[in-house]
Design a protein around this motif. Structure first.
Motif, PDB file in Angstrom:
ATOM      1  N   ASP A 270     -24.492  13.029  33.160  1.00 50.21           N
ATOM      2  CA  ASP A 270     -23.406  13.158  32.183  1.00 50.21           C
ATOM      3  C   ASP A 270     -22.197  13.882  32.776  1.00 50.21           C
ATOM      4  N   ASP A 273     -18.673  12.882  35.500  1.00 49.58           N
ATOM      5  CA  ASP A 273     -17.316  12.425  35.179  1.00 49.58           C
ATOM      6  C   ASP A 273     -16.419  13.577  34.767  1.00 49.58           C
ATOM      7  N   ILE A 275     -17.058  15.950  32.459  1.00 46.57           N
ATOM      8  CA  ILE A 275     -17.269  16.496  31.120  1.00 46.57           C
ATOM      9  C   ILE A 275     -18.630  16.067  30.568  1.00 46.57           C
ATOM     10  N   VAL A 276     -19.339  17.041  30.032  1.00 42.61           N
ATOM     11  CA  VAL A 276     -20.625  16.756  29.395  1.00 42.61           C
ATOM     12  C   VAL A 276     -20.347  16.395  27.931  1.00 42.61           C
ATOM     13  N   ASP A 277     -20.280  15.091  27.698  1.00 38.15           N
ATOM     14  CA  ASP A 277     -19.894  14.595  26.373  1.00 38.15           C
ATOM     15  C   ASP A 277     -20.873  13.550  25.851  1.00 38.15           C
ATOM     16  N   VAL A 279     -21.782  10.914  27.445  1.00 34.57           N
ATOM     17  CA  VAL A 279     -21.482   9.599  28.011  1.00 34.57           C
ATOM     18  C   VAL A 279     -21.422   9.707  29.533  1.00 34.57           C
ATOM     19  N   VAL A 280     -22.159   8.856  30.216  1.00 36.02           N
ATOM     20  CA  VAL A 280     -22.104   8.787  31.674  1.00 36.02           C
ATOM     21  C   VAL A 280     -20.986   7.812  32.045  1.00 36.02           C
TER      22      VAL A 280
END
Ligand code: CA
Length: 542
Positions: A270, A273, A275-277, A279-280
């Motif tokens: 995750d 990119d 940011i841990v949001d 979404v990969v």
């Protein structure tokens, strides 16, 4: 503000429409019929610009509707009725007809026509006319959609076993057939053919989009193919392989097992990119080695609860992530799927792959099952899970490919005639693999060359988006506006905007929609509540 002609309609088209409108007015009693004429000026245009043609009279929707009702066009009897505005749909004229023997279509004429036609593709095995899109109608497009020639549930291919013509219509013939009738109907209603024609579809509609590009290269000025099911043989074969892995002893994936796998992927990827949001977005960096699914193996390979995967369940993951190839043709293949960390989204594995343990309720199972019964075994008593090998009936496989596969990547006839193509795929699509679309795009580039690819095609991937829509990612982008700008103003699209909206239509967050292989990388502040929601906090990078 609606305008009948954009500033960029060709002069020839304007003259054709103007002449036809005059002819039609004359037939209706001449220029005194001002109720039938609506003058619309271009916004902000000077009233007396020497080089501009005079304002063109527009046929009102009521008159256009009246011109069609009760008429017969290409053998289709038309019913045309005015539909009052509702909360969600603007006033329009709904035209219904059937092209014999059984190809039902519906055309919607907007309150003020922008002179362009939008063809909306189908889904699954079609069989119904999908609801028209209010936002496209409100932009002034005339819209058309069809059931592709048979009437059934979209999960049933029963028509293909018993009705060869219906199978041909589904495969490739319904779109050009309906286009021909629609063009004739618009000419009858407005005295003009559309100045531009666009096609947009997702899933099977995306396949129809690419089929039109490949087999009817002069039909559309621009085409949007979203999550295209372009490789029917490859996808259905991979669906069959996945279903068999799940049906093997110990292979069942419950919701808890899927959640375990998804969290394992997110934990690994995750943050790649920025940011841990949830979404990969940097899928390319989320390699099998980094994910290390083997770390989830139950001791001894036997299922021992929700905190590990059995060998049979690991076999399911292998079926999911590896390519599948079948005998008969180099195109009889599937690239496999990425592990995205969003397998546990309700619109992902539960809906398409596992049924949360109820395999017979998963759509991949249902699609491959009806395909085996009606196209391959041609026997509805066949058990698709024991029909092995899946590619045993080569003649049937070739016949299905000839009907349904849109795998030809040499689309030069379409590009050379000025056509523009936008491909789009949700990054967490659990139905059709984004890797397959990437594969098609790579083959296309090889076939038509890098220059033509850059000049006339685009491919966007929306991370965290399920099949066609939904999922944790930003699933809403105005691809039609981008295509229209490209076709009418030669404004080639680059990075676009992707939004996530709630059920009220309010934007929850936004991201840049990046051209593959780029992805949106977070460059905003850490621990900032607002930053992650703004598209400006991301850059497209690879
Ligand atoms: Ca992320």
């Amino acid at each position: 503000m609606h305008v009948f002609f954009s500033k960029h309609s060709s002069a020839r088209a304007r003259l054709q429409v103007a002449a036809a409108s005059v002819a039609m007015l004359a037939a209706c009693g001449g220029g005194s019929d001002n109720h039938g004429v609506l003058l619309v000026l271009l916004p902000g245009a000077p009233a007396a610009q020497p080089e501009s043609p005079p304002p063109t009279p527009v046929v009102t929707v009521q008159k256009a509707c009246g011109n069609l009702n009760g008429q017969t066009v290409a053998g289709a009897s038309l019913t045309a009725v005015m539909i009052p505005a509702t909360k969600t749909m603007a006033m329009h004229c709904r035209v219904s007809g059937t092209i014999p023997p059984a190809l039902n279509f519906q055309i919607a004429l907007p309150e003020v026509w922008n002179g362009k036609l939008y063809y909306q593709g189908g889904g699954g095995y079609n069989g119904t006319i999908l609801p028209l899109q209010p936002q496209v109608l409100s932009q002034g497009y005339a819209m058309v959609a069809s059931d592709s020639g048979h009437q059934a549930n979209a999960l049933s291919a029963d028509f293909a076993l018993t009705d060869t013509f219906a199978a041909q219509l589904f495969g490739s013939l319904s779109v050009p057939t309906v286009m021909s009738t629609t063009t004739e109907a618009l000419t009858l209603s407005y005295g003009a053919q559309p100045t531009k024609s666009y096609f947009e579809g997702c899933s099977n509609g995306g396949r129809e989009a690419l089929m039109a590009v490949q087999r009817s290269p002069n039909l559309f000025d621009g085409v949007i193919a979203r999550a295209p099911a372009y490789n029917w043989v490859g996808f259905m074969g991979a669906f069959n392989r996945n279903a068999r892995a799940l049906a093997a002893p110990g292979g069942t994936f419950t919701a808890a097992k899927t959640a375990l796998l998804s969290k394992h992927v997110r934990d690994a990827c995750d943050g790649l990119d920025g940011i841990v949001d949830g979404v990969v977005s940097n899928q390319a960096a989320c390699t099998p080695a980094l994910i290390n699914v083997a770390a989830l193996r139950c001791a001894g390979g036997t299922d021992s609860g929700d905190s590990c995967l059995s060998d049979a369940q690991l076999d399911v993951v292998t079926s999911w992530t590896t390519e599948a190839t079948f005998t008969g043709s180099a195109t009889f293949r599937n690239a496999g799927w990425n592990l995205t960390g969003n397998e546990d989204n309700p619109g992902a594995w539960r809906a398409w792959v596992t049924g949360d343990g109820n395999l017979a309720g998963a759509q991949q199972f249902l699609f491959q099952d009806t395909t085996v019964k009606n196209y391959l075994a041609r026997d509805r008593s066949t058990n698709s899970l024991t029909y092995a090998p899946w590619d045993q009936n080569q003649n049937a496989l070739y016949a299905m490919a000839a009907l349904n596969d849109a795998t030809n990547a040499d689309i030069r006839p379409f590009l050379n005639s000025g056509g523009k193509l936008i491909l789009w795929h949700g990054g967490s699509d659990s139905a059709l693999s984004v890797k397959s679309t990437a594969e098609y795009y790579a083959t296309l580039r090889t076939s038509v060359g890098a220059a033509a690819t850059e000049a006339s095609t685009r491919f966007y991937v929306a991370p965290g988006v399920n099949h066609c829509s939904g999922g944790p990612g930003a699933d809403s982008s105005d691809l039609l506006a981008a295509l229209d700008q490209w076709v009418t103003r030669s404004a080639a699209p680059s990075t676009l905007l992707a939004e996530k909206r709630d059920t009220e239509g309010t934007v929850v967050f936004a991201r840049p929609l990046c051209q593959y292989p780029k992805y949106p990388r977070y460059t905003g502040l850490i621990n900032d509540a607002a930053g992650p929601k703004s598209a400006a906090s991301y850059i497209c990078t690879s």
